[in-house]
Design an enzyme around this catalytic site. Structure first.
Site, mmCIF file in Angstrom:
data_model
loop_
_atom_site.group_PDB
_atom_site.id
_atom_site.type_symbol
_atom_site.label_atom_id
_atom_site.label_comp_id
_atom_site.label_asym_id
_atom_site.label_seq_id
_atom_site.Cartn_x
_atom_site.Cartn_y
_atom_site.Cartn_z
ATOM 1 N N HIS A 53 -32.449 -42.315 6.078
ATOM 2 C CA HIS A 53 -31.066 -41.911 6.343
ATOM 3 C C HIS A 53 -30.244 -43.009 7.006
ATOM 4 C CE1 HIS A 53 -31.477 -37.619 5.249
ATOM 5 N NE2 HIS A 53 -32.740 -37.877 5.504
ATOM 6 N N ASP A 55 -23.401 -47.612 8.758
ATOM 7 C CA ASP A 55 -23.855 -46.228 8.704
ATOM 8 C C ASP A 55 -24.543 -45.977 7.374
ATOM 9 O OD1 ASP A 55 -24.227 -43.650 9.633
ATOM 10 O OD2 ASP A 55 -22.133 -43.356 10.170
#
Length: 458
Positions: free
Chosen positions: A157, A364
């Site tokens: 992730h 991110d």
């Protein structure tokens, strides 16, 4: 369909009105488990004096969970140490903050062994096993060594760092080698997948053929599978009574001003300092617009035992105070900076009230706040998403106002662009964004990954 066994660092039993501290991954996994059935296994977040493998079972909102407690030393070395002082900063390109300690890696391997020992008896022969995130990279290899023959997938992730950065990790080869115990490895974007493939070909002498990656006599499938949100659920949340109340509170507090919002976990990867400085530049460059905007930054704290995060909080406290002291008036405060989380329904109402969302991380893996903001908007008068080009979400959300978060001038210009954007253009951009958020939601993500895992060779 086979049961789904999800394994992640933390497990959150879902409850109505869960806090925003829960995070996008937790919400996504809950949605996936409701659709497919199965079990979510991981650390309870609690400590024990001596680890004994005791499993705590629970059920909430259709999700079955099994958790274990860890010793204080485990938490210090595995979680606060290798996971969050070594891998997290390194994977987010912050080698200057990366700490290399042998005790950290020892704790990381020990806890992954404990996970493997404890979860093995819970897994049945036809189950699909889905391991999540950087905390548990070696887990698949440890399960294989204990005889597990199930199909096992891994999803990262976070970003995957470039080869030159990753090689700063003393055990980089060992870490990457362990990924070849999985059948399928997933990344959010082509950029992260490309970095992984480059390491395999340049450092391991491996080969890449489409999504087939081979090295050392082993072959896996490495795919791009960008995570989504439970879009229908979030759109419904934005129409709830709780959301309407939160939206009205926002409007009343703004007293006619244009509202901007940022919602982020308190973390250096989120670019909060740079965001504040971009807003500072906007106020300095456009004195005629002072008093016409109101910026709410919600930043619930995380990893408070890690020194770096204490420093971030102190820095943002000082910076927001300086900006407010310089520009505030008797009836206007430029930045409202809040260190707490909010239930999803309230967040949806806050998003709906905001004319602009500033989603500007420095790096991110994905960023689900961007997608939640789009899902919460009024179709007839949507707000504008200002999105960092360094968020994984930027690859899917090209109709946002894309910005380089390192540039205060670009941030200021993006705010001006968003404030001046005509309603027709806002609707056009939003429609394209919401179409993508609806189409590639959490269920699409889950099907994409699990279909690939089910098709993988045994």
């Amino acid at each position: 369909m086979s049961r789904l066994i999800v394994i992640s660092n933390r497990v959150a039993v879902p409850k109505k009105g869960a806090s925003a501290n829960q995070g996008g991954l937790a919400v996504a996994l809950q949605s996936a488990l409701r659709e497919h059935g199965g079990l979510w296994f991981g650390w309870s977040g609690e400590t024990c004096e001596t680890f004994d493998g005791t499993i705590h079972r629970a059920e909430g909102d259709g999700v079955n969970t099994a958790t274990i407690d860890l010793e204080e030393q485990d938490i210090d070395e595995y979680y606060n140490g290798f996971a969050n002082r070594t891998l997290w900063p390194l994977f987010h390109y912050r080698i200057d903050l990366t700490e290399f300690e042998r005790d950290f890696e020892g704790g990381y391997q020990r806890v992954n062994d404990r996970f493997a020992d404890t979860v093995m008896p819970l897994v049945e022969e036809p189950d699909l096993v889905w391991v999540h995130d950087y905390h548990l990279i070696p887990l698949g290899q440890k399960l294989r060594r204990r005889g597990m023959r199930n199909r096992i997938g891994f999803f990262l992730h976070t970003p995957w760092p470039p080869t030159r950065l990753l090689t700063a990790l003393p055990s980089h080869r060992k870490l990457v080698d362990s990924l070849f115990a999985y059948d399928v490895v997933g990344f959010h974007t082509e950029d992260w997948l490309d970095s992984f493939q480059h390491y395999v070909t340049s450092m391991m002498g491996g080969t890449v053929d489409g999504d087939i990656v081979s090295a050392g006599g082993r072959t896996i499938r490495a795919i791009v599978a960008p995570i989504g949100i439970d879009t229908a659920e979030f759109e419904a949340a934005a129409r709830s009574d709780e959301a309407n109340f939160a939206r009205d509170r926002m409007y009343m507090s703004a007293t006619g001003r244009s509202l901007m919002v940022g919602v982020d976990r308190l973390d250096y990867s989120k670019g909060l300092r740079e965001r504040f400085l971009g807003y500072d530049r906007f106020l300095a460059s456009h004195p005629d617009r002072r008093g016409l905007t109101s910026f709410l930054q919600i930043a619930p704290p995380s990893r408070e035992k890690v020194d770096t995060y204490q420093e971030i909080r102190a820095d943002l406290d000082a910076l927001s105070g300086r900006i407010n002291g310089e520009y505030a008036d008797i009836d206007w405060t430029p930045i409202r900076y809040v260190n707490r989380g909010y239930p999803r329904e309230e967040l949806a109402g806050i998003y709906r009230a905001a004319h602009i969302a500033l989603v500007t991380p420095l790096r991110d893996g994905m960023n689900l706040v961007a997608k939640e903001y789009v899902a919460a908007q009024d179709p007839n008068d949507p707000g504008v998403l200002v999105l960092s080009v360094f968020a994984g979400a930027a690859a899917q959300m090209r109709e946002a106002v894309l910005v380089n978060p390192y540039s205060a001038e670009e941030m200021a210009d993006a705010i001006v662009t968003a404030l001046a954007m005509p309603r027709e253009e806002r609707i056009r951009r939003w429609q394209a964004l919401i179409d993508g958020v609806r189409r590639e939601d959490v269920f699409w993500w889950c099907r994409l990954f699990l279909d690939t895992l089910e098709d993988a060779s045994e």
